[in-house]
Scaffold this motif. Structure first.
Motif, PDB file in Angstrom:
ATOM      1  N   SER A 117      78.411  70.907  -1.572  1.00 22.91           N
ATOM      2  CA  SER A 117      79.665  70.981  -0.821  1.00 22.91           C
ATOM      3  C   SER A 117      79.422  71.672   0.516  1.00 22.91           C
ATOM      4  O   SER A 117      78.888  72.791   0.553  1.00 22.91           O
ATOM      5  CB  SER A 117      80.707  71.760  -1.636  1.00 22.91           C
ATOM      6  N   ASN A 118      79.792  70.991   1.604  1.00 17.07           N
ATOM      7  CA  ASN A 118      79.780  71.617   2.935  1.00 17.07           C
ATOM      8  C   ASN A 118      78.446  72.317   3.196  1.00 17.07           C
ATOM      9  O   ASN A 118      78.394  73.501   3.531  1.00 17.07           O
ATOM     10  CB  ASN A 118      80.946  72.603   3.047  1.00 17.07           C
ATOM     11  N   THR A 119      77.385  71.545   3.051  1.00 19.30           N
ATOM     12  CA  THR A 119      76.046  72.103   3.176  1.00 19.30           C
ATOM     13  C   THR A 119      75.130  71.054   3.788  1.00 19.30           C
ATOM     14  O   THR A 119      75.558  69.964   4.143  1.00 19.30           O
ATOM     15  CB  THR A 119      75.524  72.573   1.801  1.00 19.30           C
ATOM     16  N   ALA A 120      73.854  71.403   3.903  1.00 19.71           N
ATOM     17  CA  ALA A 120      72.881  70.470   4.478  1.00 19.71           C
ATOM     18  C   ALA A 120      71.481  70.911   4.082  1.00 19.71           C
ATOM     19  O   ALA A 120      71.283  72.003   3.538  1.00 19.71           O
ATOM     20  CB  ALA A 120      73.002  70.424   6.001  1.00 19.71           C
ATOM     21  N   ASP A 121      70.509  70.047   4.355  1.00 19.38           N
ATOM     22  CA  ASP A 121      69.113  70.425   4.109  1.00 19.38           C
ATOM     23  C   ASP A 121      68.636  71.438   5.149  1.00 19.38           C
ATOM     24  O   ASP A 121      67.712  72.214   4.898  1.00 19.38           O
ATOM     25  CB  ASP A 121      68.217  69.177   4.118  1.00 19.38           C
ATOM     26  N   LYS A 122      69.290  71.434   6.309  1.00 22.16           N
ATOM     27  CA  LYS A 122      68.995  72.401   7.387  1.00 22.16           C
ATOM     28  C   LYS A 122      70.304  72.678   8.104  1.00 22.16           C
ATOM     29  O   LYS A 122      71.002  71.747   8.496  1.00 22.16           O
ATOM     30  CB  LYS A 122      67.947  71.813   8.340  1.00 22.16           C
ATOM     31  N   ILE A 123      70.656  73.945   8.263  1.00 20.81           N
ATOM     32  CA  ILE A 123      71.923  74.309   8.903  1.00 20.81           C
ATOM     33  C   ILE A 123      71.628  75.119  10.164  1.00 20.81           C
ATOM     34  O   ILE A 123      71.004  76.180  10.098  1.00 20.81           O
ATOM     35  CB  ILE A 123      72.830  75.123   7.953  1.00 20.81           C
ATOM     36  N   GLY A 124      72.079  74.615  11.296  1.00 16.67           N
ATOM     37  CA  GLY A 124      71.900  75.341  12.548  1.00 16.67           C
ATOM     38  C   GLY A 124      70.436  75.413  12.961  1.00 16.67           C
ATOM     39  O   GLY A 124      69.596  74.620  12.540  1.00 16.67           O
ATOM     40  N   ASN A 125      70.124  76.401  13.801  1.00 19.96           N
ATOM     41  CA  ASN A 125      68.755  76.606  14.267  1.00 19.96           C
ATOM     42  C   ASN A 125      68.494  78.106  14.369  1.00 19.96           C
ATOM     43  O   ASN A 125      69.414  78.919  14.252  1.00 19.96           O
ATOM     44  CB  ASN A 125      68.521  75.905  15.611  1.00 19.96           C
ATOM     45  N   LYS A 126      67.240  78.460  14.579  1.00 16.27           N
ATOM     46  CA  LYS A 126      66.882  79.875  14.563  1.00 16.27           C
ATOM     47  C   LYS A 126      67.612  80.684  15.634  1.00 16.27           C
ATOM     48  O   LYS A 126      68.034  81.820  15.391  1.00 16.27           O
ATOM     49  CB  LYS A 126      65.370  80.025  14.717  1.00 16.27           C
ATOM     50  N   ALA A 127      67.799  80.089  16.812  1.00 11.20           N
ATOM     51  CA  ALA A 127      68.475  80.816  17.893  1.00 11.20           C
ATOM     52  C   ALA A 127      69.918  81.150  17.518  1.00 11.20           C
ATOM     53  O   ALA A 127      70.395  82.272  17.755  1.00 11.20           O
ATOM     54  CB  ALA A 127      68.438  79.993  19.179  1.00 11.20           C
ATOM     55  N   LEU A 128      70.603  80.193  16.928  1.00 12.86           N
ATOM     56  CA  LEU A 128      71.993  80.410  16.498  1.00 12.86           C
ATOM     57  C   LEU A 128      72.073  81.559  15.504  1.00 12.86           C
ATOM     58  O   LEU A 128      72.920  82.459  15.633  1.00 12.86           O
ATOM     59  CB  LEU A 128      72.539  79.128  15.869  1.00 12.86           C
ATOM     60  N   TRP A 129      71.180  81.544  14.504  1.00 15.65           N
ATOM     61  CA  TRP A 129      71.229  82.578  13.468  1.00 15.65           C
ATOM     62  C   TRP A 129      70.777  83.929  14.003  1.00 15.65           C
ATOM     63  O   TRP A 129      71.308  84.967  13.587  1.00 15.65           O
ATOM     64  CB  TRP A 129      70.410  82.136  12.258  1.00 15.65           C
TER      65      TRP A 129
END
Length: 261
Positions: A117-129
C-alpha cells in the motif's frame, strides 16, 4: 508485548486465535501500529492479527540512527519468528511496504501473499532524505509536520478535526527514530529483488498521494507477475485512515481471492 531483537525491544500487539491464518501489518514512517485501528474491526473473524511498532517509533526502542533497511526487515522477521508466524499475508504501507518486499525475498516461508500500500521499490532519492533528516535533527518533527500532512492526506481529509491525531502522532515520533528510518529508505532500491518475487500481491494507491503517487505504486507491483492494483479515489498516502471501509473491502476481497481464510 515486547519482542527483543538483538537488544532492541519492539512493541507488538496480537489479536485473534493463535492457530488462525496470520496477517502482519507494518506501518509507515512517522506512525505507530495504531495506523490500523480503524481497519482491524472490519476484517473477518478467525484471523490472527499482528501489528508492531518499528524501531524508533511508538513504544519500541529508539536506537541511535542511522538505521538500515536490513535492520528493519530483520526486525519484522524477529517478530514473525517469535510468534511462529508462517505463510502470512503481510500488509505494508509506505516503508512498511518496503519491509514487506525485503522480507518476502529473505524469508519466503513467512510470507505467502502481500499487500503493498502506498509504497514502491525505491522511494525518493538520497538528497531528499538527507534534507529531511537535517530538518528533523535541527528543528524537530513539529517543524515539518504540516508539510507532511499535505503529502499524507487528500483534500477531503486535510485540515479536518480528524487530522489532528495523526499530526500529533507524527510530532510525537522521536526525532532520532524518524531520522533513522529516513536513512533506511534513502539507502534502498528493491527493483531487482522485487522483480524476482512470485507471490500473490495487491498494490493499493491513493489518487491524491503526494509521497508515493499512483504510477509509482503501479510500476512497483507490475514488477511481480500476476499482481493486482487498486486505486482509492480522493485518498492520499494513508488511505486506511481516510477511508478505512474501502481499504478493508479491498483487503477482504484479497483475503478471499488468495484463500487466506
Amino acid at each position: 508485548m515486547k519482542i527483543d531483537r538483538d537488544g532492541v525491544n519492539l512493541q507488538v500487539e496480537v489479536s485473534g486465535p493463535e492457530d488462525g491464518p496470520a496477517i502482519v501489518f507494518s506501518n509507515s514512517l512517522g506512525t505507530t501500529l495504531h495506523l490500523w485501528d480503524q481497519v482491524i474491526p472490519l476484517l473477518p473473524e478467525g484471523l490472527r492479527l499482528v501489528r508492531y511498532d518499528m524501531r524508533g517509533h511508538g513504544q519500541s526502542d529508539v536506537p541511535d540512527p542511522p538505521y538500515t533497511m536490513g535492520q528493519l526487515v530483520s526486525d519484522a522477521e524477529a517478530v514473525c519468528d517469535a510468534l511462529n508466524v508462517r505463510d502470512c499475508l503481510f500488509v505494508g504501507l509506505s516503508v512498511g511496504g518496503m519491509i514487506a518486499q525485503g522480507l518476502a525475498v529473505k524469508r519466503p516461508d513467512i510470507i505467502r501473499a502481500m499487500v503493498l500500500s502506498n509504497t514502491a521499490d525505491k522511494i525518493g532519492n538520497k538528497a531528499l532524505w538527507e534534507d529531511r533528516i537535517n530538518a528533523v535533527t535541527q528543528q524537530g518533527l513539529a517543524a515539518i509536520a504540516d508539510g507532511v500532512m499535505q503529502r499524507w492526506f487528500g483534500s477531503d481529509f486535510y485540515g479536518t478535526p480528524a487530522m489532528a491525531q495523526w499530526q500529533q502522532m507524527l510530532s510525537d515520533t522521536p526525532a532520532a527514530g524518524y531520522a533513522g528510518v529516513c536513512a533506511a529508505i534513502a539507502g534502498t532500491d528493491f527493483y531487482t529483488p522485487t522483480s524476482g518475487l512470485r507471490i500473490p500481491t495487491l498494490g493499493i494507491a491513493g489518487s491524491q498521494d503526494k509521497s508515493t503517487p499512483p504510477d509509482l505504486v503501479r510500476e512497483t507491483v507490475d514488477l511481480i507477475p500476476g499482481s493486482q492494483f487498486a486505486l482509492m479515489q480522493r485518498a492520499g498516502h494513508l488511505p486506511c485512515v481516510e477511508n478505512p471501509t474501502a481499504f478493508a473491502e479491498l483487503l477482504n476481497k484479497f483475503i478471499a481471492d488468495t484463500g487466506h481464510l
